[in-house]
Motif scaffolding. Structure first.
Motif, short mmCIF file in Angstrom:
data_model
loop_
_atom_site.label_atom_id
_atom_site.label_comp_id
_atom_site.label_asym_id
_atom_site.label_seq_id
_atom_site.Cartn_x
_atom_site.Cartn_y
_atom_site.Cartn_z
N SER A 1 -52.20 22.66 29.01
CA SER A 1 -53.36 21.81 28.74
C SER A 1 -52.87 20.51 28.11
CB SER A 1 -54.35 22.51 27.81
OG SER A 1 -53.74 22.84 26.58
N ILE A 2 -53.66 19.45 28.29
CA ILE A 2 -53.27 18.14 27.78
C ILE A 2 -53.49 18.09 26.27
CG2 ILE A 2 -53.77 15.67 27.85
CD1 ILE A 2 -54.46 15.97 30.78
N ALA A 3 -52.40 17.83 25.54
CA ALA A 3 -52.47 17.78 24.07
C ALA A 3 -52.70 16.36 23.56
CB ALA A 3 -51.19 18.35 23.47
N ALA A 4 -52.12 15.36 24.24
CA ALA A 4 -52.26 13.97 23.78
C ALA A 4 -51.88 13.03 24.91
CB ALA A 4 -51.39 13.72 22.55
N ILE A 5 -52.50 11.86 24.89
CA ILE A 5 -52.14 10.77 25.81
C ILE A 5 -51.95 9.53 24.96
CG2 ILE A 5 -52.84 9.38 27.79
CD1 ILE A 5 -54.54 11.70 28.73
N LYS A 6 -50.76 8.96 24.99
CA LYS A 6 -50.48 7.83 24.09
C LYS A 6 -49.58 6.81 24.78
CE LYS A 6 -46.76 10.50 21.89
NZ LYS A 6 -46.96 11.73 22.68
N GLN A 7 -49.64 5.60 24.26
CA GLN A 7 -48.80 4.52 24.75
C GLN A 7 -47.46 4.56 24.02
OE1 GLN A 7 -50.26 0.57 23.89
NE2 GLN A 7 -49.19 -0.34 25.63
N ASN A 8 -46.41 4.29 24.74
CA ASN A 8 -45.08 4.22 24.15
C ASN A 8 -44.90 2.83 23.56
OD1 ASN A 8 -42.29 4.10 23.63
ND2 ASN A 8 -41.84 5.53 25.26
N GLY A 9 -45.05 2.72 22.22
CA GLY A 9 -44.96 1.41 21.56
C GLY A 9 -46.04 0.49 22.09
N PHE A 10 -45.68 -0.75 22.39
CA PHE A 10 -46.59 -1.68 23.05
C PHE A 10 -45.98 -2.08 24.39
CE2 PHE A 10 -48.94 -5.84 23.39
CZ PHE A 10 -50.21 -5.27 23.48
N GLU A 11 -45.62 -1.05 25.15
CA GLU A 11 -45.01 -1.23 26.46
C GLU A 11 -45.94 -0.70 27.53
OE1 GLU A 11 -42.30 -2.76 27.21
OE2 GLU A 11 -41.31 -2.99 25.27
N ARG A 12 -45.61 -1.02 28.76
CA ARG A 12 -46.37 -0.47 29.90
C ARG A 12 -45.81 0.91 30.23
NH1 ARG A 12 -45.54 -4.84 34.32
NH2 ARG A 12 -43.56 -4.99 33.23
N ALA A 13 -45.89 1.78 29.28
CA ALA A 13 -45.40 3.15 29.44
C ALA A 13 -46.37 4.10 28.76
CB ALA A 13 -44.00 3.29 28.85
N VAL A 14 -46.73 5.17 29.45
CA VAL A 14 -47.69 6.14 28.94
C VAL A 14 -47.03 7.51 28.89
CG1 VAL A 14 -49.93 7.25 29.32
CG2 VAL A 14 -49.61 4.84 29.91
N GLU A 15 -47.27 8.23 27.79
CA GLU A 15 -46.75 9.59 27.65
C GLU A 15 -47.94 10.55 27.58
OE1 GLU A 15 -43.97 10.09 24.52
OE2 GLU A 15 -42.67 8.44 25.17
N VAL A 16 -47.90 11.55 28.44
CA VAL A 16 -48.93 12.59 28.46
C VAL A 16 -48.27 13.89 27.98
CG1 VAL A 16 -50.66 13.80 29.82
CG2 VAL A 16 -50.02 11.45 30.42
N ALA B 1 -53.40 -7.44 36.04
CA ALA B 1 -53.16 -7.42 34.59
C ALA B 1 -53.01 -6.02 34.04
CB ALA B 1 -54.29 -8.16 33.89
N PHE B 2 -52.18 -5.18 34.67
CA PHE B 2 -51.88 -3.88 34.06
C PHE B 2 -50.73 -4.12 33.09
CE2 PHE B 2 -53.11 0.61 35.03
CZ PHE B 2 -52.58 1.15 33.87
N ASP B 3 -51.05 -4.87 32.04
CA ASP B 3 -50.04 -5.21 31.04
C ASP B 3 -50.12 -4.20 29.89
OD1 ASP B 3 -52.41 -5.89 29.85
OD2 ASP B 3 -52.00 -8.03 29.72
N ALA B 4 -49.44 -4.50 28.79
CA ALA B 4 -49.41 -3.58 27.67
C ALA B 4 -50.79 -3.39 27.05
CB ALA B 4 -48.44 -4.08 26.60
N GLY B 5 -51.59 -4.47 27.01
CA GLY B 5 -52.94 -4.36 26.46
C GLY B 5 -53.81 -3.46 27.32
N PHE B 6 -53.74 -3.63 28.63
CA PHE B 6 -54.52 -2.78 29.52
C PHE B 6 -54.05 -1.33 29.42
CE2 PHE B 6 -56.18 -0.98 33.37
CZ PHE B 6 -57.35 -1.69 33.64
#
Length: 579
Positions: A87-102, A2-7
């Motif tokens: 250095s890491i400035a932000a970690i966020k989800q792209n919309g409600f997709e299984r995509a992460v932007e660092v 269950a590595f879905d959008a919620g996870f």
């Protein structure tokens, strides 16, 4: 799984809390589709792990250790160039997709502050990792996607990054109102289940989460015409609220103890049919779920070339054994040809003319039966007898040669089976290199070229596994034939105890003892369990393990690596156990 959008949203929240502000120390790429970014913050270094492997895609903080290639891949070098001093400035989800932007606060080639972004798309076989500049132009991509790969979406360096297109016909669950939900449920096909309704109507839900929402609404497996749509909407709302709440990382296990499912919240649908384990962080959960799988998969990749060599060699030798056995069957005719030669010689006076056969009395048989012998009409009787004697001599000599060849071929098959076991027991690059070197010495790999066509590997330092029994005795375990020979013939003294699974390929195990020392029975059991675990019978039960003093174990001169003989021994029956 269950590595879905919620996870994904939950992981982003966790990583953001832990890593925001962390400075990049090192970037490595252990495999072709995995990255590790070591980050330092608040006096501690953490490893941010990104995997685009289709079967193990994820992003998390890991405690695992990795073996890095001697030459770093180009994508890794690109990341090092752009993330040096970042250095890491932000970690966020792209919309409600299984995509992460660092996002990284970095520096360009001129030393000016800029932004670099790593995007990881967690989408099964389409998973990918990209590096973007401050204008979202793709600077590099782990897996290039051109028109030949996908006509819908291309991902190539130089292109402006565009998020994956959303699935048509689905809406965001957190934007749903009760009125639109009820209308959607009323128009959905009545004979389909509640979980299929949720999956086909809302973005970001995995089958596990859809089943869990349905279960909590007392609708799991029920047709929509029998479902309380109002209650189902409330449970969907509770799920949406939990996305930004307190997470309860949960791992579920099958009855055999293997990991089955995971989620960022508790899972109730399995009841008593599955065991559950709670974790303090999502990263710990993912490490537990994927850790052993990653190791097995990584070793399969590392051992692929040598496994192919062993498999092909076994097939070739097995085919050779078939030919040898066929020829040996022909050699059984040797005594018949000798008899025919003797009978023709004793009956020369009776054989006249140019006949295709002759019938003579078998004086060597008590029944004195008549034997019909084929003749070559071009040869005289004495020449036919000489022909059969020659055939007898040839087959008799061939039988000796073929019997020796069959023994050698059978020994080679047994040896290759031990190598197969060693490959299965390999845990790191050093183990694989030792196996390659062993096969090179045995002639299965060219001395000029290695298993992968490159230069033959150098011999690695021999480092067997080391354990300590409950009584404090040291136990050494070889993971391949090179290590087995080393600990048995070089390290073991006559006072030590030697263990090996009975009549099957496996590791040599030595329990080191002083002269006159008598270890406790439980320690013998522990050493036997180790020998059973590091063998071809690892998955078995009540495995027979022979053990004897090392002085009783001998290595025949010229024998294959790992081959020994022993005649005085005891046998223990244990269940394989990793210590």
């Amino acid at each position: 799984m269950a590595f879905d959008a919620g996870f994904t949203r939950a992981v982003c929240a966790e990583l953001s809390d832990i890593l925001t502000g962390a400075k990049v120390e090192k970037v490595t790429q252990p495999t072709k589709d995995e990255l590790v970014i070591a980050c330092y913050r608040a006096g501690k270094t953490r490893k941010l792990f990104l995997s685009a492997n289709p079967s193990r895609t994820r992003i998390c903080i890991t405690e695992q250790t990795f073996e890095n290639p001697k030459v770093s891949p180009m994508f890794c070098m690109l990341l090092r160039k752009h993330l040096a001093g970042a250095s890491i400035a932000a970690i966020k989800q792209n919309g409600f997709e299984r995509a992460v932007e660092v996002d990284f606060a970095a520096y360009d080639e001129m030393g000016f502050s800029t932004t670099r972004t790593i995007v990881i798309e967690i989408m099964g076989k389409c998973s990918n990792i990209m590096l973007l500049d401050d204008k979202r132009k793709i600077l590099g991509v782990l897996k290039s996607v051109d028109f030949t790969t996908s006509a819908k979406r291309q991902v190539l360096p130089g292109m402006i990054y565009e998020a994956p297109p959303a699935q048509e016909g689905k809406v965001l669950p957190m934007e749903e109102t009760r009125e639109t939900f009820m209308g959607r449920a009323a128009s959905f096909e009545k004979s389909k289940t509640a979980e299929s309704f949720l999956l086909s109507s809302y973005l970001g839900l995995s089958p596990l989460v859809a089943r869990e929402i349905a279960y909590r609404a007392d609708a799991l497996g029920k047709e929509m015409q029998d479902v309380d749509a109002g209650l189902l909407y409330e449970r969907l709302g509770e799920y949406c609220a939990s996305l930004d709440g307190v997470y309860a990382p949960t791992l579920l296990f099958n009855t055999d103890g293997t990991p089955m499912e995971y989620c960022f919240t508790d899972v109730l649908q399995y009841g008593e049919s599955a065991d559950k384990k709670a974790f303090s962080t999502l990263s710990e959960l993912l490490d537990e779920f994927f850790g052993e799988r990653d190791k097995i998969a990584a070793m399969k990749t590392k051992t692929h070339d040598v496994s192919v060599i062993v498999t092909n060699a076994k097939a070739r030798i097995t085919k050779k054994i078939g030919f040898i056995k066929r020829d040996l069957e022909e050699c059984k005719e040797a005594d018949k040809y000798k008899l025919w030669g003797d009978l023709i010689t004793s009956s020369l006076y009776m054989i006249t003319g140019k006949s295709k056969t002759c019938e003579v009395v078998n004086y060597y048989s008590e029944e004195m039966e008549t034997v019909k012998i084929p003749l070559d009409i071009k040869l005289s009787a004495s020449q036919n007898a000489a022909k059969y004697f020659k055939k007898y001599t040839k087959l008799k000599k061939a039988k000796q040669i073929l019997t020796e060849q069959l023994r050698e071929a059978t020994d080679q098959i047994a040896y290759l089976e031990t190598v197969e076991t060693a490959i299965a027991l390999s845990e790191n690059e050093r183990d694989v290199s030792q196996i390659k070197a062993e096969l090179t010495d045995a002639g299965f790999i060219s001395k000029a070229k290695g298993a992968d066509g490159k230069k033959a590997p150098k011999k690695e330092q021999i480092v067997p596994l080391k354990f300590t029994t409950s009584g404090g005795h040291t136990v050494l375990c070889g993971k391949n034939n090179v290590q087995n020979d080393f600990i048995t013939t070089k390290l073991a003294s006559k006072h030590d105890w030697w263990f090996h699974v009975k009549n099957k390929p496996g590791s040599h195990v030595i329990m080191l003892c002083e002269e006159g020392e008598d270890p406790d029975a439980s320690e013998f059991t522990e050493a036997a369990e180790i020998a059973a675990y590091y063998s071809s019978l690892r998955d078995g039960e009540n495995v027979a393990v022979d053990y004897t003093l090392a002085k009783n174990v001998k290595k025949p001169a010229g024998s294959a690596p790992g081959h020994v003989v022993y005649y005085t021994n005891y046998t223990a029956y244990v269940d394989p156990k990793k210590h």
